[in-house]
Each structure stands twice: as structure tokens, then as C-alpha cells.
Design an enzyme around this catalytic site. Structure first.
Site, PDB file in Angstrom:
ATOM      1  N   GLN A 151      -7.376  -2.402   3.818  1.00 41.88           N
ATOM      2  CA  GLN A 151      -6.350  -1.607   3.147  1.00 41.88           C
ATOM      3  C   GLN A 151      -6.940  -0.883   1.925  1.00 41.88           C
ATOM      4  O   GLN A 151      -6.417   0.132   1.487  1.00 41.88           O
ATOM      5  CB  GLN A 151      -5.192  -2.523   2.730  1.00 41.88           C
ATOM      6  CG  GLN A 151      -4.058  -1.808   2.030  1.00 41.88           C
ATOM      7  CD  GLN A 151      -2.820  -2.674   1.957  1.00 41.88           C
ATOM      8  OE1 GLN A 151      -2.231  -3.018   2.975  1.00 41.88           O
ATOM      9  NE2 GLN A 151      -2.414  -3.060   0.759  1.00 41.88           N
TER      10      GLN A 151
ATOM     11  N   LYS B 118     -17.884  28.286 -30.704  1.00 42.35           N
ATOM     12  CA  LYS B 118     -18.244  27.643 -29.451  1.00 42.35           C
ATOM     13  C   LYS B 118     -17.353  28.006 -28.270  1.00 42.35           C
ATOM     14  O   LYS B 118     -16.167  28.225 -28.403  1.00 42.35           O
ATOM     15  CB  LYS B 118     -18.244  26.120 -29.623  1.00 42.35           C
ATOM     16  CG  LYS B 118     -19.447  25.670 -30.437  1.00 42.35           C
ATOM     17  CD  LYS B 118     -19.526  24.173 -30.523  1.00 42.35           C
ATOM     18  CE  LYS B 118     -19.963  23.560 -29.220  1.00 42.35           C
ATOM     19  NZ  LYS B 118     -19.751  22.128 -29.215  1.00 42.35           N
TER      20      LYS B 118
ATOM     21  N   ASN C   7     -17.152  26.205 -24.727  1.00 45.65           N
ATOM     22  CA  ASN C   7     -17.718  25.072 -23.982  1.00 45.65           C
ATOM     23  C   ASN C   7     -17.476  25.193 -22.479  1.00 45.65           C
ATOM     24  O   ASN C   7     -16.364  25.519 -22.060  1.00 45.65           O
ATOM     25  CB  ASN C   7     -17.106  23.762 -24.479  1.00 45.65           C
ATOM     26  CG  ASN C   7     -17.380  23.538 -25.953  1.00 45.65           C
ATOM     27  OD1 ASN C   7     -18.416  23.954 -26.466  1.00 45.65           O
ATOM     28  ND2 ASN C   7     -16.431  22.906 -26.637  1.00 45.65           N
TER      29      ASN C   7
ATOM     30  N   TYR D  65      -9.958  -6.791  12.467  1.00 46.23           N
ATOM     31  CA  TYR D  65      -9.274  -6.294  11.269  1.00 46.23           C
ATOM     32  C   TYR D  65      -9.173  -7.374  10.197  1.00 46.23           C
ATOM     33  O   TYR D  65      -8.902  -8.544  10.477  1.00 46.23           O
ATOM     34  CB  TYR D  65      -7.857  -5.800  11.627  1.00 46.23           C
ATOM     35  CG  TYR D  65      -7.105  -5.294  10.405  1.00 46.23           C
ATOM     36  CD1 TYR D  65      -7.249  -3.979   9.978  1.00 46.23           C
ATOM     37  CD2 TYR D  65      -6.288  -6.148   9.655  1.00 46.23           C
ATOM     38  CE1 TYR D  65      -6.589  -3.519   8.853  1.00 46.23           C
ATOM     39  CE2 TYR D  65      -5.621  -5.693   8.519  1.00 46.23           C
ATOM     40  CZ  TYR D  65      -5.783  -4.378   8.126  1.00 46.23           C
ATOM     41  OH  TYR D  65      -5.134  -3.918   7.002  1.00 46.23           O
TER      42      TYR D  65
ATOM     43  N   THR E 160     -39.992  25.077 -12.921  1.00 55.53           N
ATOM     44  CA  THR E 160     -40.216  23.712 -12.446  1.00 55.53           C
ATOM     45  C   THR E 160     -40.315  22.895 -13.722  1.00 55.53           C
ATOM     46  O   THR E 160     -40.816  23.392 -14.735  1.00 55.53           O
ATOM     47  CB  THR E 160     -41.514  23.568 -11.626  1.00 55.53           C
ATOM     48  OG1 THR E 160     -42.615  23.917 -12.464  1.00 55.53           O
ATOM     49  CG2 THR E 160     -41.525  24.467 -10.392  1.00 55.53           C
ATOM     50  N   HIS E 161     -39.812  21.674 -13.705  1.00 54.90           N
ATOM     51  CA  HIS E 161     -39.748  20.823 -14.909  1.00 54.90           C
ATOM     52  C   HIS E 161     -38.982  21.523 -16.033  1.00 54.90           C
ATOM     53  O   HIS E 161     -39.224  21.243 -17.202  1.00 54.90           O
ATOM     54  CB  HIS E 161     -41.142  20.453 -15.414  1.00 54.90           C
ATOM     55  CG  HIS E 161     -42.086  20.005 -14.339  1.00 54.90           C
ATOM     56  ND1 HIS E 161     -42.231  18.683 -13.985  1.00 54.90           N
ATOM     57  CD2 HIS E 161     -42.907  20.708 -13.508  1.00 54.90           C
ATOM     58  CE1 HIS E 161     -43.118  18.587 -13.007  1.00 54.90           C
ATOM     59  NE2 HIS E 161     -43.532  19.806 -12.682  1.00 54.90           N
TER      60      HIS E 161
ATOM     61  N   GLU F 253     -18.812  20.893 -16.737  1.00 54.13           N
ATOM     62  CA  GLU F 253     -19.110  19.524 -17.181  1.00 54.13           C
ATOM     63  C   GLU F 253     -18.239  18.504 -16.448  1.00 54.13           C
ATOM     64  O   GLU F 253     -18.702  17.426 -16.062  1.00 54.13           O
ATOM     65  CB  GLU F 253     -18.871  19.392 -18.688  1.00 54.13           C
ATOM     66  CG  GLU F 253     -19.862  20.180 -19.532  1.00 54.13           C
ATOM     67  CD  GLU F 253     -19.438  20.205 -20.983  1.00 54.13           C
ATOM     68  OE1 GLU F 253     -19.822  19.304 -21.731  1.00 54.13           O
ATOM     69  OE2 GLU F 253     -18.686  21.119 -21.371  1.00 54.13           O
TER      70      GLU F 253
ATOM     71  N   ASN G 298      -2.659  -2.541  13.280  1.00 50.98           N
ATOM     72  CA  ASN G 298      -4.113  -2.368  13.137  1.00 50.98           C
ATOM     73  C   ASN G 298      -4.620  -1.105  13.827  1.00 50.98           C
ATOM     74  O   ASN G 298      -5.440  -0.377  13.275  1.00 50.98           O
ATOM     75  CB  ASN G 298      -4.852  -3.592  13.676  1.00 50.98           C
ATOM     76  CG  ASN G 298      -4.499  -4.849  12.891  1.00 50.98           C
ATOM     77  OD1 ASN G 298      -3.848  -4.757  11.851  1.00 50.98           O
ATOM     78  ND2 ASN G 298      -4.906  -6.007  13.394  1.00 50.98           N
TER      79      ASN G 298
ATOM     80  N   SER H 218       0.825  -1.214   0.000  1.00 47.42           N
ATOM     81  CA  SER H 218       0.000   0.000   0.000  1.00 47.42           C
ATOM     82  C   SER H 218       0.859   1.264   0.000  1.00 47.42           C
ATOM     83  O   SER H 218       0.335   2.374  -0.055  1.00 47.42           O
ATOM     84  CB  SER H 218      -0.942   0.009   1.213  1.00 47.42           C
ATOM     85  OG  SER H 218      -0.228  -0.159   2.416  1.00 47.42           O
TER      86      SER H 218
ATOM     87  N   LYS I 162      -8.337   3.251   1.391  1.00 47.89           N
ATOM     88  CA  LYS I 162      -7.625   4.520   1.284  1.00 47.89           C
ATOM     89  C   LYS I 162      -7.677   5.213  -0.069  1.00 47.89           C
ATOM     90  O   LYS I 162      -7.912   6.425  -0.135  1.00 47.89           O
ATOM     91  CB  LYS I 162      -6.163   4.308   1.715  1.00 47.89           C
ATOM     92  CG  LYS I 162      -6.032   4.256   3.238  1.00 47.89           C
ATOM     93  CD  LYS I 162      -4.654   3.912   3.712  1.00 47.89           C
ATOM     94  CE  LYS I 162      -4.418   2.435   3.843  1.00 47.89           C
ATOM     95  NZ  LYS I 162      -5.393   1.717   4.703  1.00 47.89           N
TER      96      LYS I 162
HETATM   97  N1  ARG Z   1      -1.466  -1.431   5.213  1.00 45.47           N
HETATM   98  C1  ARG Z   1      -2.438  -1.895   6.134  1.00 45.47           C
HETATM   99  C2  ARG Z   1      -3.776  -1.209   5.903  1.00 45.47           C
HETATM  100  O1  ARG Z   1      -3.800  -0.250   5.236  1.00 45.47           O
HETATM  101  C3  ARG Z   1      -1.993  -1.587   7.532  1.00 45.47           C
HETATM  102  C4  ARG Z   1      -2.464  -2.561   8.548  1.00 45.47           C
HETATM  103  C5  ARG Z   1      -1.894  -3.892   8.307  1.00 45.47           C
HETATM  104  N2  ARG Z   1      -2.207  -4.806   9.336  1.00 45.47           N
HETATM  105  C6  ARG Z   1      -2.003  -6.114   9.210  1.00 45.47           C
HETATM  106  N3  ARG Z   1      -2.301  -6.840  10.195  1.00 45.47           N
HETATM  107  N4  ARG Z   1      -1.502  -6.617   8.113  1.00 45.47           N
HETATM  108  O2  ARG Z   1      -4.801  -1.642   6.380  1.00 45.47           O
END
Ligand code: ARG
Length: 454
Positions: A314, A275, A277, A309, A147-148, A282, A102, A15, A317
Site C-alpha cells: 500500500q 538581486k 534569484n 501480496y 570541462t571542470h 533552484e 489484490n 489509504s 502509491k
Molecule cells: N489498499 C490496498 C493497497 O493499496 C489495496 C489492497 C488491499 N488488499 C488486502 N488484501 N488488504 O495495497
């Protein structure tokens, strides 16, 4: 660490390409944690100092682009810890006492999202300010209300614009509410069960600026409802931006020609020189779809996860980052773009040259003279059809023509104008100038109180 795995597996599992964005929060959390461990005499003060110094050097390196993130070190936590080992040796091993990745990642996201939510609010205030500015400069303009997408009743343009102020006000309130649930310290939950050391979570909360401490370690490491909540609030906010975008698109069409959007926010066509735009509007409309998708993604990722967990988390994000970036750039750009919008008052007025938009006022006129509304509606419908057939506006009709549909019409029917129609909408929240002025005053107050809100 992802040793013994081939490149494609490492790519799949790591990650670090995206969670490196959390480095400041990760290091901040680690420093608070290590100071707490020393205070509680879980590790020595000397070790704590060495660790804090090492972390500070790492922070500096990252900030100056001198840190080498390694894919095989998987994530931001391991990258920093590995580098700490290189810098200070064995003492680095004590940092992870009474902590798990975690609760560490849960902490990082919360610290990060708290900061971002405060930014979201500040950006929304800028957008609201921009809306107030253009409302103020175009206060006198009368426009058709729809309206509409059919002309319905005359309104003040200011009233229309302030509708967006209200939407963004509610968005701000949603983010402020969401912030309450982001603002909870998860650190101290360990992997899932809590920790067996005499840690001090109150100290951690104070150091890291959290108002609350999580009450259940399993919940703290495994829920991301606060992420979904932010993304839901963002989806709603983008929906509002997208509606505004849509109006800018319609209003800038040659059929409407109500507005002109500043040059910088439009593009020319490569083959049709006439034109201009409205690409930026948009794009905002289009990006809204992606932000909705991100909300669906986190909800779907979470929906069948057993406690506590799971690595699936992961995947929370990238979508979150994308939503934040898209929302922030959209809000910022709209705040700037909106100030470049020039309203064509004449053209807007011209759009309601035929005063059929006053039909409801004519019905109200009859009602005030004793006719039940349903009947009045029917009579004015007849009158409208007649006027349209004769290609006349209401004002061009003779009193005789009025009388042909109802004897209740008298010569004061000619005093019904766009202006009088607007002036009569004087109940709270209506488009009468006095009501709009009242709304403007309240709106300005809300913006001035910006510091109290955060
Ligand atoms: N990169 C992991 C995440 O974003 C961090 C936590 C990892 N924990 C584990 N027990 N492998 O969730």
C-alpha cells in the site's frame, strides 16, 4: 472495513486519502470485470447491468465532488463497493466475484500509470520543442565550452542546448520502454492463486486496452517493479532537469551574466534590491532529491517481501504520485521557462575575449605539421604560460614570440580563430555548424514523429 478500530488506527491503515486518485481506473476496471462476468455467465446480465449503472452513478458523483469518501472504508475499492451496496442493494455483492482487492489494486495502478506515462512522454516532447525553439533563435552564438567548469574549447551555443535535447530523448525512450512492462493485465489473478471461475482474461485485456496478460498470478499481485522502473526513469529525467537548472543558475549569476531568465521565473530579494534569484531552477534542483528518495523508498519497501501480496505494498502509491506530479510540473514549467531565457551574445563572446581557449587548436596546428601530440601539448602549454605572463592573447603574440617556442609556427597561425576552431570540429556529433544543423534536422524529425512514438 476498519470497524472496531480507534481513530489513530484507522488513520494509520487507510489509504483512501491518497488512493481516491485512482477512482476512474478502479471503476473502469470494475465495469470491464462485471461485463466479463455476465458474458461468461458467471453472473446474470440483469445483475451486471444494475452494477454498471450503479458504478456509473458513483463515477458521476465523484467527478462532481458529491461523493463522500469515508476513512473507515479504508481504500478506494471498499469506498466504491460500500456506496454501490447503498445504491443497488444485494446485487452489489456480485461485483467482487472472481476478483480480489489484490488484483484490483494492481490493475488500478497499471491503468493509472499507463495513462501517466503517456502524459510524461507528451510533456517531454513539449520541453524538447522549447529547446529546439531557443536553439534556433540563438544559433549563431559562440560560447566557451567547459570541462571542470574551466573554459576548454569554443562551441556553438546551439550545440550545448542540443545536448539537453538528446538527454530528454533518451528519457523518452526509457519511459516508452517502461510502458511495455506497465502494459500488462493483472486482473484475473485473484488473491494470489488465480480464480476458479471460467473468466475471460483476453476479453478483459481488450476491454481495458492492455497488450499483454500476466502469466503468473503470484507475480501479478505482488510485484511493483514497473512502479520502481517508472520512478527510476523519472529520477534520471529529473537529474537531467537538475543539470539544466544548475546551468541556468550559473549562467544567470552576475559573474557569468550569460542569460536573463524571464521575470516570472525569478524572485527579488527582500533586502537586496539588485538581486534576481533563479528560484524556479533552484527548486527543480531541490525537488530532484525528493524524486530520488521516492525511488529508494519503493526499492526498500519491496526488498524483503515474501510472495505474494503484503500490505506493505500500500506504501507504493504516495511516492509514485509525488514523483509523477513533481516530474510533470518540472517538465512543464521548464518548457515554459526556457522560452523566456534571453542570451546575452555580447557578454558570452566577451567571456572568451582572451583566446586561450584556442590552445588545443594551436596544438592541433603543430600536430598537422608533424609534431607528436604530447610534445605539441607541452609547447602550447609553454606558450600559454608566456602569453598569460605577458597579459597578451594568442593573437597579440608576434611571429617571433611563436618561433621562440617552436619553429613550426608560420604566419597562418593567425588564421586560427574561434570560428575556425568550431568549423574544424566536423566529425559526426561535433560542434561545426554543419554537424549542428544535421542534429537539428534529425531532432525536428523526432519531434514531428511524436504521434508514432506513443
Ligand atoms: N489498499 C490496498 C493497497 O493499496 C489495496 C489492497 C488491499 N488488499 C488486502 N488484501 N488488504 O495495497
Amino acid at each position: 472495513m476498519l470497524s472496531g478500530k480507534d481513530k489513530s488506527l484507522i488513520d494509520y491503515m487507510a489509504s483512501i486519502p491518497f488512493d481516491q486518485r485512482l477512482y476512474r481506473h478502479d471503476i473502469r476496471g470494475s465495469i470491464a470485470h462485471v461485463n466479463m462476468l455476465a458474458r461468461q455467465e458467471i453472473i446474470s446480465h440483469a445483475d451486471a447491468e444494475t452494477i454498471v449503472n450503479g458504478l456509473t452513478v458513483i463515477m458521476n458523483e465523484i467527478e462532481h465532488g458529491q461523493f463522500q469518501f469515508k476513512l473507515e472504508m479504508e481504500d478506494i475499492h471498499m469506498n466504491i463497493e460500500a456506496s454501490l451496496f447503498e445504491k443497488i442493494g444485494d446485487a452489489a455483492g456480485k461485483l467482487h466475484t472472481a476478483r480480489s482487492r489484490n488484483d484490483q489494486i494492481a490493475l488500478d495502478i497499471r491503468l493509472f500509470l499507463k495513462e501517466q506515462t503517456q502524459k510524461t512522454t507528451a510533456y517531454l516532447i513539449d520541453l524538447q520543442q522549447a529547446i529546439l525553439d531557443i536553439t534556433e533563435t540563438n544559433k549563431a552564438i559562440i560560447m566557451p565550452g567547459y570541462t571542470h567548469l574551466q573554459q576548454a574549447q569554443p562551441i556553438l551555443l546551439a550545440h550545448h542546448l542540443l545536448a539537453y535535447f538528446e538527454m530528454f530523448q533518451r528519457d523518452k525512450e526509457r519511459f516508452a520502454d517502461c510502458l511495455k512492462r506497465i502494459d500488462v493485465l493483472p486482473l484475473g489473478s485473484g488473491a494470489l492463486a488465480g480464480v476458479s471461475y471460467p473468466i475471460n482474461r483476453l476479453y478483459l485485456a481488450q476491454e481495458l486496452g492492455f497488450s499483454k496478460i500476466s502469466a503468473n498470478s503470484l507475480d501479478a499481485v505482488s510485484d511493483r517493479d514497473f512502479v520502481a522502473e517508472y520512478e527510476a526513469a523519472a529520477a534520471l529525467c529529473m537529474m537531467h532537469i537538475s543539470r539544466l537548472a544548475e546551468e541556468l543558475v550559473i549562467w544567470s549569476s552576475s559573474e557569468f551574466s550569460f542569460i536573463e531568465i524571464g521575470e516570472a521565473y525569478t524572485t527579488g530579494s527582500s533586502i537586496m534590491p539588485q538581486k534576481k534569484n533563479p528560484d524556479v531552477a533552484e527548486l527543480a534542483r531541490g525537488k530532484t532529491g525528493r524524486v530520488y528518495g521516492n525511488l529508494m523508498a519503493i526499492l526498500t519497501t519491496m526488498k524483503a517481501l515474501p510472495l505474494a501480496y503484503n500490505r506493505d505494498l500500500q506504501e507504493d502509491k504516495q511516492n509514485l504520485f509525488d514523483t509523477i506530479d513533481t516530474l510533470h510540473s518540472s517538465v512543464n514549467i521548464f518548457a515554459r521557462m526556457i522560452k523566456t531565457v534571453k542570451f546575452n551574445a555580447e557578454r558570452i563572446r566577451d567571456a572568451i575575449r582572451r583566446d586561450y581557449i584556442l590552445a588545443t587548436d594551436l596544438a592541433d596546428y603543430l600536430v598537422k605539421r608533424g609534431m607528436p601530440f604530447r610534445e605539441a601539448h607541452h609547447i602550447v602549454a609553454q606558450l600559454s604560460q608566456y602569453a598569460i605572463r605577458k597579459n597578451k592573447s594568442f593573437h597579440d603574440l608576434s611571429l617571433k614570440e611563436y618561433h621562440d617556442v617552436s619553429p613550426l609556427f608560420a604566419s597562418d597561425v593567425y588564421t586560427i580563430t574561434l570560428e575556425s576552431s568550431i568549423a574544424t570540429k566536423n566529425a559526426i556529433g561535433g560542434t561545426a555548424a554543419s554537424q549542428v544543423e544535421e542534429e537539428l534536422i534529425l531532432a525536428r524529425k523526432l519531434i514531428e514523429n511524436r504521434d508514432n512514438e506513443q
